[in-house]
Design a protein around this motif. Structure first.
Motif, PDB file in Angstrom:
ATOM      1  N   ASP A  66       1.947  13.067 -34.247  1.00 18.89           N
ATOM      2  CA  ASP A  66       2.280  14.326 -34.470  1.00 18.89           C
ATOM      3  C   ASP A  66       2.407  14.666 -33.434  1.00 18.89           C
ATOM      4  O   ASP A  66       3.754  15.596 -32.966  1.00 18.89           O
ATOM      5  CB  ASP A  66       1.170  14.926 -35.691  1.00 18.89           C
ATOM      6  CG  ASP A  66       1.015  14.878 -36.803  1.00 18.89           C
ATOM      7  OD1 ASP A  66       2.335  14.091 -38.072  1.00 18.89           O
ATOM      8  OD2 ASP A  66       0.141  14.417 -37.342  1.00 18.89           O
ATOM      9  N   SER A  69       6.490  14.779 -32.614  1.00 22.55           N
ATOM     10  CA  SER A  69       6.952  15.076 -33.432  1.00 22.55           C
ATOM     11  C   SER A  69       7.719  13.711 -33.548  1.00 22.55           C
ATOM     12  O   SER A  69       9.037  13.800 -34.449  1.00 22.55           O
ATOM     13  CB  SER A  69       8.091  16.069 -32.535  1.00 22.55           C
ATOM     14  OG  SER A  69       6.986  16.801 -32.271  1.00 22.55           O
ATOM     15  N   LYS A  71       8.818  11.376 -37.179  1.00 22.91           N
ATOM     16  CA  LYS A  71       8.735  11.977 -38.620  1.00 22.91           C
ATOM     17  C   LYS A  71       8.236  10.882 -39.348  1.00 22.91           C
ATOM     18  O   LYS A  71       8.823   9.672 -38.848  1.00 22.91           O
ATOM     19  CB  LYS A  71       9.553  12.504 -38.746  1.00 22.91           C
ATOM     20  CG  LYS A  71      10.227  13.632 -39.082  1.00 22.91           C
ATOM     21  CD  LYS A  71       9.304  14.651 -38.534  1.00 22.91           C
ATOM     22  CE  LYS A  71       9.963  15.811 -37.881  1.00 22.91           C
ATOM     23  NZ  LYS A  71       8.528  17.454 -38.317  1.00 22.91           N
TER      24      LYS A  71
END
Length: 296
Positions: A66, A69, A71
């Motif tokens: 996270d 970033s 996914k």
């Protein structure tokens, strides 16, 4: 699929409260695979009863992803070999955190340096005494300097083993912290500083005859011993059987003794004695692990 092997650790080692740790050749092996399904958590192939919000492998893995970033949809996480018992003072939480962060770094293309991994793991765990040896192997002295983890490796004499005594009962870290006093006398602080310093020197120089006196402690063991039934009797028996020293592993409930490798009768005699006590004690004769966590 990413496969990671992480060693157990014994921390404190007597006077080295929240600073000393040794990696041992007892391991958890974790398999982590990214999927397009909901996250599946397993232990030795069976569904884990720990929800993902409390699963340290999952929370550590996703925290790092996270922050970068990345996914993802889900993961299949399986502790394929679970040899480090939970809440026994052998670094089970550190092993899970280390595995999660290493896996995340692998997924991210190894963008984090070893120093970054150590710092991230420590931030999640809260202190580096188990994290540092779990990641780096061997005996490690570690401390926090603001947000940085400073560490130094210590030699472990090659003529000793570690007798690790694990009972069926647990001692939670929270309970072990609660019994500690809020302040210490100058005399007790000097006592621990001198023995912690001597312990490092004795280990580095192979002066195993000094281990008994320099693993003495007045910071945590006198307060935590009451949480571990028969501890005095067990330590006295270890000494009688020829151990070099004894100490609480981490915050317990596991106990540890350092013994000469040529003391061939120690484990059998200790097992026979522990069989007479409550607690269903199990003994492992272990060596220091020098590799630390690694991807298989």
């Amino acid at each position: 699929m990413i496969k990671i092997k992480v060693p157990a650790t014994t921390a404190n080692v007597g006077p080295g409260f929240d600073s000393f740790g040794i990696a041992l050749n007892l391991y958890n092996e974790i398999e982590i695979e990214e999927t397009n399904k909901q996250t599946e958590l397993l232990q030795e192939g069976n569904v884990s009863d720990i929800p993902k919000e409390k699963n340290l492998i999952y929370t550590s893995l996703t925290k790092v992803l996270d922050e970068h970033s990345y996914k993802y949809k889900g993961f299949r996480i399986n502790i394929s070999k679970c040899n480090i018992p939970i809440s026994r003072g052998l670094g089970s939480s550190a092993s899970c955190i280390t595995a999660g962060v290493i896996a995340a770094n692998k997924i991210l293309g190894n963008t984090l340096s070893e120093e970054d991994v150590l710092k991230t793991c420590t931030k999640i765990e809260g202190h580096p005494d188990n994290i540092a040896p779990a990641l780096l192997g061997g005996m490690v002295v570690s401390l926090m300097d603001n947000d940085n983890v400073i560490f130094s490796k210590v030699k472990v004499p090659n003529n000793v083993n570690f007798a690790i005594m694990i009972p069926e009962f647990k001692v939670s870290t929270e309970d072990a912290r609660k019994v500690l006093p809020s302040s210490y006398s100058k005399e007790d602080c000097i006592f621990n500083i001198s023995r912690a310093s001597m312990l490092i020197a004795a280990m580095n120089n192979g002066e195993i005859e000094k281990l008994r006196i320099c693993t003495e402690d007045k910071i945590h063991q006198p307060y935590r011993k009451h949480l571990i039934k028969n501890i005095d009797n067990i330590f006295n028996k270890c000494k009688e059987l020829g151990s070099l020293c004894e100490f609480i592993s981490g915050s317990g409930s596991t106990l540890a003794a350092i013994v000469k490798k040529d003391n061939k009768k120690f484990i059998n005699n200790l097992n026979n004695y522990l069989a007479t006590l409550d607690g269903n004690w199990k003994v492992h004769l272990l060596e220091a692990d020098y590799s630390g966590a690694k991807i298989l």
